[in-house]
Design an enzyme around this catalytic site. Structure first.
Site, short mmCIF file in Angstrom:
data_model
loop_
_atom_site.label_atom_id
_atom_site.label_comp_id
_atom_site.label_asym_id
_atom_site.label_seq_id
_atom_site.Cartn_x
_atom_site.Cartn_y
_atom_site.Cartn_z
N ARG A 196 0.86 -1.18 0.00
CA ARG A 196 0.00 0.00 0.00
C ARG A 196 0.90 1.24 0.00
O ARG A 196 2.03 1.18 0.50
CB ARG A 196 -0.88 0.03 1.26
N HIS B 30 -1.96 1.12 -9.53
CA HIS B 30 -2.56 0.10 -8.67
C HIS B 30 -3.14 -1.03 -9.55
O HIS B 30 -4.32 -1.38 -9.45
CB HIS B 30 -3.65 0.69 -7.77
C1 GLV Z 1 -5.60 -4.75 -4.04
O1 GLV Z 1 -5.02 -3.79 -3.72
C2 GLV Z 1 -6.13 -5.74 -3.14
O2 GLV Z 1 -6.11 -5.49 -1.93
O3 GLV Z 1 -6.57 -6.78 -3.61
#
Ligand code: GLV
Length: 310
Positions: free
Chosen positions: A225, A273
């Site tokens: 993250r 992401h």
């Molecule tokens: C993506 O960030 C997830 O948590 O699957």
């Protein structure tokens, strides 16, 4: 029993259809059209959903994350008290993450940026051959994602190290644990890969002090993250040359603001992401399995341990 689905509008219908393909009898409501609040017993949500809103459903019995991570659901105000939270443990997510880690480890290891820069100058020049057996990859987090990535890296021939908060043993991986173990591992890590869950304990783990422990010229790969790294500390380490490159898939905030220095930094590879994207068709069976278990009063699967934060 009704189920509330809440995620980006573009994939809401795909999620619904994937769950209905497993069990056509499900009563699925797409947020914000929840219908009668008292009928909602399960909420399947991604990060956009406001946890305060879930307090509208007096009979909510289960909250399911649409991803592997749950930090977005647990942060204040968190899920309504007493409601268990399940997350995804999905082979597709795991293999995709493994591919992404391997891609970026190999990019750095095989001097891809340097060769691309030479190509731009039409420069035909060999760089010193990299030695796989000498390039140590240290993984932060040895859950399902970290363990799988470690296995792939070992097959390629990298020495693999791994760090967890609590001691773990994984064959072929030199394991470290706790604060002392972290320092020890970082001193022997040429490519650092973060696959940790974000918890109060792991927030900011990639910072000025920990980056300084990495050998000069090492690399950072983060797909945990954005909150795991102190962005300014990483930028400073990149600017000073101590860190030679970074591949980043996660940021705080997301989307990464257009003016952020990461976008234009020559040593940074920015991903939106997207290292491992949840595929509803692959994830739906375990979500529906939990709904069936809830109905039948059986033990739920993939539950989050609130004390651990993941
Ligand atoms: C993506 O960030 C997830 O948590 O699957």
């Amino acid at each position: 029993m009704a189920i509330l689905l809440s995620t980006k509008a573009a994939i809401m219908a795909e999620w619904r259809d994937a769950m209905l393909a497993v069990d056509p009898s499900l009563d699925i409501r797409l947020f914000p059209d929840a219908g009668e609040p008292a009928e909602i017993e399960v909420a399947v949500c991604w990060s956009s959903h406001d946890m305060a809103e879930l307090r509208r459903y007096p009979n909510l019995k289960l909250l399911v994350s649409m991803g592997a991570g749950v930090d977005h659901l647990l942060r204040a105000p968190g899920p309504p008290p007493g409601v268990p939270v399940a997350r995804l443990k999905d082979d597709r997510l795991t293999t995709a993450m493994g591919e992404w880690v391997l891609l970026n480890v190999l990019r750095f290891h095989r001097q891809d940026a340097e060769y691309r820069a030479q190509q731009a100058q039409r420069l035909w020049r060999e760089l010193p051959a990299p030695d796989t057996a000498q390039r140590r990859v240290g993984i932060l987090g040895l859950g399902q994602l970290g363990t799988h990535a470690a296995g792939l890296l070992r097959v390629v021939g990298f020495p693999v190290l791994g760090w967890t908060r609590q001691p773990r043993q994984i064959e072929g991986v030199t394991c470290f644990a706790g604060a002392e173990g972290l320092r020890a591992m970082l001193g022997q890590t040429d490519i650092l890969v973060c696959l940790l869950p974000l918890t109060p304990q792991t927030r900011g783990i990639i910072n000025r002090e920990t980056l300084a422990l990495l050998p000069p010229g090492s690399f950072v790969i983060n797909s945990g993250r954005g909150g795991h790294m102190v962005a300014d500390d990483l930028l400073a380490a990149l600017d000073s040359g101590h860190i030679a490159g970074a591949a980043l898939d996660v940021f705080e905030p997301e989307p990464l603001p257009a003016e952020h220095r990461f976008w234009g930094h020559e040593k940074v590879l920015v991903w939106p992401h997207a290292s491992s994207i949840t595929i509803p068709r692959s994830a739906a069976p375990q979500v529906v399995e939990n709904i069936h278990r809830l109905r039948q009063g059986r033990a739920l699967i993939n539950l989050v341990d609130f004390s651990a934060g993941y």
